[in-house]
Design a protein around this motif. Sequence first.
Motif, short mmCIF file in Angstrom:
data_model
loop_
_atom_site.label_atom_id
_atom_site.label_comp_id
_atom_site.label_asym_id
_atom_site.label_seq_id
_atom_site.Cartn_x
_atom_site.Cartn_y
_atom_site.Cartn_z
N SER A 173 0.83 -1.21 0.00
CA SER A 173 0.00 0.00 0.00
C SER A 173 0.85 1.25 0.00
O SER A 173 0.53 2.23 -0.65
CB SER A 173 -0.91 0.03 1.22
N GLU A 178 -3.61 -7.68 -3.14
CA GLU A 178 -4.03 -7.77 -1.73
C GLU A 178 -2.88 -8.25 -0.87
O GLU A 178 -1.97 -8.90 -1.34
CB GLU A 178 -5.20 -8.76 -1.60
N ASP A 179 -2.99 -8.02 0.38
CA ASP A 179 -1.89 -8.35 1.28
C ASP A 179 -1.88 -9.77 1.82
O ASP A 179 -0.91 -10.20 2.41
CB ASP A 179 -1.88 -7.39 2.48
#
Lengths: 706, 144, 120
Positions: B59, B66-67
């Motif tokens: 981010s 996505e993480d």
Amino acid sequence: MDVSQYLDLFIDETREHIQSLNDNILLLEQEPENMDTINEIFRAAHSLKGMSGTMGYVRMQKLTHDLENVFSEVRSGNMKVSSKLIDIMFRALDAIEAYLQTIVDTSTEGTEDNQDIIDDLNKVLKEGTAQDKEEETQEQATLTAAASSGTGGYEDIPIDEFLRGAIEDAKEDNMTVFGLTVTLDDNCMLKGARAFLVLRALEGVGELMKAVPDVDSIENEEFENSFSLLVVTDQPMEAVKGVVENVSEIKNVRIGQVTADAVKQAKKEEPKPAPAAVKEAPQAQETGSGNNAADNNASAKETETAKDASKDNKAGHKEGGKSQGTRSIRVDIEKLDNLMNMVSELVIAKNGLSTVVGRLKTGSRQINERIEYLENITTNLHEAVMKVRMVPIDSVVSRFPRMIRDLSRKLDKKMELVMTGEDTELDRTVIDELGDPLMHILRNSADHGIESAQVRAELGKPEVGTISLNAYQAGNNVIIEVSDDGGGVNVEKVKSKALSKGLITQEHADTMSDDEAVGLLFMPGFSTADKISDVSGRGVGLDVVKSKIESLGGTVECKSALHKGSTFIITLPLTLAIMQSLLVDIGGEKYAMPLSNIQTIEEIPVDMVKSINSSEVIELRGRVIPLFRLAEILECEKGEESEVLTVIVANKGEKLGAFVVDGLYEQQEIVIKSLGKYVDAGKLIIGATILGDGEVSLILDATVLI
Amino acid sequence: MKEKYIIVRTAGELYGIHISCVENIVKPQNITRMPLVPDYFKGLVNLRGEVLAVMSLRSRLALQGEDDCSKARIAVLKFEDQSRLGLLVDEVIGVSEVEGDEIEDISKDSEFIKGIGKTGTGIFAVLDIDRITDVSTQDAVSEG
Amino acid sequence: MGKNIMICDDAVFMRMMIKNILTKNGYTIAAEAENGLKAVEKYKEVSPDLVLMDITMPEMDGIEALKRIKAIDDNAKVIMCSAMGQQAMVIESIQSGAMDFIVKPFQADRVIEAVKKAIG
């Protein structure tokens, strides 16, 4: 007499006595001739008897009375301490503890008579005293001596040549010399000032010839409750007594005439007190409380020596001289908690202020200086209050030796617990929570650590296993080490267990160090016991211990050597920021809210929420309160709509606010952790805390929204 | 002068963090969401009894994806002032040693990248940790 | 009865508390002062039978006020109100003519005892 108001105090004091008895009986078991211990036990039993009698707990009183009887005989040397006696004493102690528990639960002592224990006590008493009586011990003599020296007062003021002359001069002038011993009220506050008033009053009717302790010492409050004076005056005794009695906070005035010849002199190096005692037991004096030699108030060569003597004089008045040192008061825990909460809030407020000032691009140096000063003071205040909350770990660990002794019998393995550093202090909340983890670790050592007698013999180890608990302060931490000289952790066994439980991979197992392997013990789901022993098992593993200790802000690790033993090292921080909070559910997440500004918790039907100018409000008991939906504000996932809102009403000063939460958990005292310098969620989120299960929970000060 | 870097992968790319900043690598467990902070903060974790803020490198670098990855790790960065910050990455590859003068300057102006380093197998972007952890320019958060 | 007393203390709360204790026991309050200066002024105006004087006050402290009042009226009866730890100041007050002292926090019976001893 209504004694219910004293119940709490009774419970507290009884607990203390029971603990003291526990420690001392254990000690007595090792040293059956230790007079100090025997005395302590006697005193504790005596106090318990008195207190339970006052409170009307007749069964408890009877048991402690019989215990005291037995001990009186031991004390006076008519009976020796046998292991049979020790066993009965422990039984009696357990029974007393049971009474206390019943009292705590029901306010009555219950109906258990414990007749069997009483019978056994009396049997032991009969058998014991039939044995040889010892000679009258020095103890007796010292007691008698001390008792009779308890008078002490102006009569004991040493008269030197100079003073003697002055007294004779006074007589020639038709003046009288009076001696006075003035005792102040026990709860007199400024004793020095009060005494000063007495001195001043006396100076109004005559002249002060001598003061014991001397005037400066009196003004500096260097006396217990009484001091003695010699005054020369032309007034009658009643008048002199009267002016002193006219001063407030005077408990008692003793006055008498002093003449030169009433005081016999024998030239001696050191004038000593308690003339009466001399006649009774000269030997006792020598061996007694360090006030040897015994003559009447001998003449001193110099006034100085007399001064010293007068100090000893004072000491001799009480048995062995009571220390005037530590004064303490009992404080209601609630008051302390209150104080603690306020200081915590102050800390948070100061932090907020610092942040705001820190962000001001144009920082005035003056403001910064003031802020630094404020920070200093706040930190000092915080630490000072923290110190007040500090309690020695003794209260937690004192029950362990007994526990190990019982375990030793139960597991049929010889072992003993050695402790050091019981006076190391920790914050009260930490202490409360530390008991269980420590107990678990100790039981672990007893159960899994110490090997059976046979194995120990094979390994050439001493028959009795040693478990030691050492507590000490190191820097800003308190370290508690629990070691045993048992079998140590079997690294291979641990690894294979972890593998079989799928907690680690084979590669991991192959590459990990021995220390890391030991750390596996703390993993959730781990337990090396093949069957759950009821001593340390119950499926509760060391992972719970670790969680618990971490939630207190500490760490735990284990160092071990096969066949040599293991050591568990617990590190706990000395200072904590603690706050009473309410744990709530908002949008499925747990948050903590400070309890101090929560007024009420309400269930409000959704249709009672009104809208005014696009803000929501509710009406509660005649007041219109703004409503805030915390789940929305915190951008949580939208949950189900419900018909009834759980609302927490909190205040900011005079203003109230209503905050919608999705559920309530419980009240909890939490340790406030800073978020660190990298995150700043504004004024709403003021910190974080680590809950008992290891999760991080955010702390909300919702009232900033008001 | 040889410099050591911890090599991490996020969003398919390799990045290097100077070893002097990295105290530890841990597995992410139970990250508590932090509302009202910039999106690049993933949340808070319990690191041995202390609260550690975790920033998502993805981010922060405004990368896609996505993480949640199984190999994700948090690099615990520790600084001179004793403060700590966690950096969440998709994977930790290993350590690389690079000669100081082999770090190439980059032509494009990137806020968070200091240069490009070469390893035996590939190249990685050297993260400018100072810039990454400089949060003072974050917007003042809404009052509530 | 009709013995009147002047109360000097910078805290409104304290003055109120003392006032309550005294009036409940039949004494009248001649005046109240919130600092040493006002205490001396009002003493001149009102000439109370007794003064209860707090030691720590702004503008002028209790000891200074005591001295000035004593200078005006040698027979003035003054009882000092002190906090714990003010021993030296209490002694100084007594040396400057104070009759007695009471220590805060107050207990009603102690206050009345001292007042009775001073003026009956």
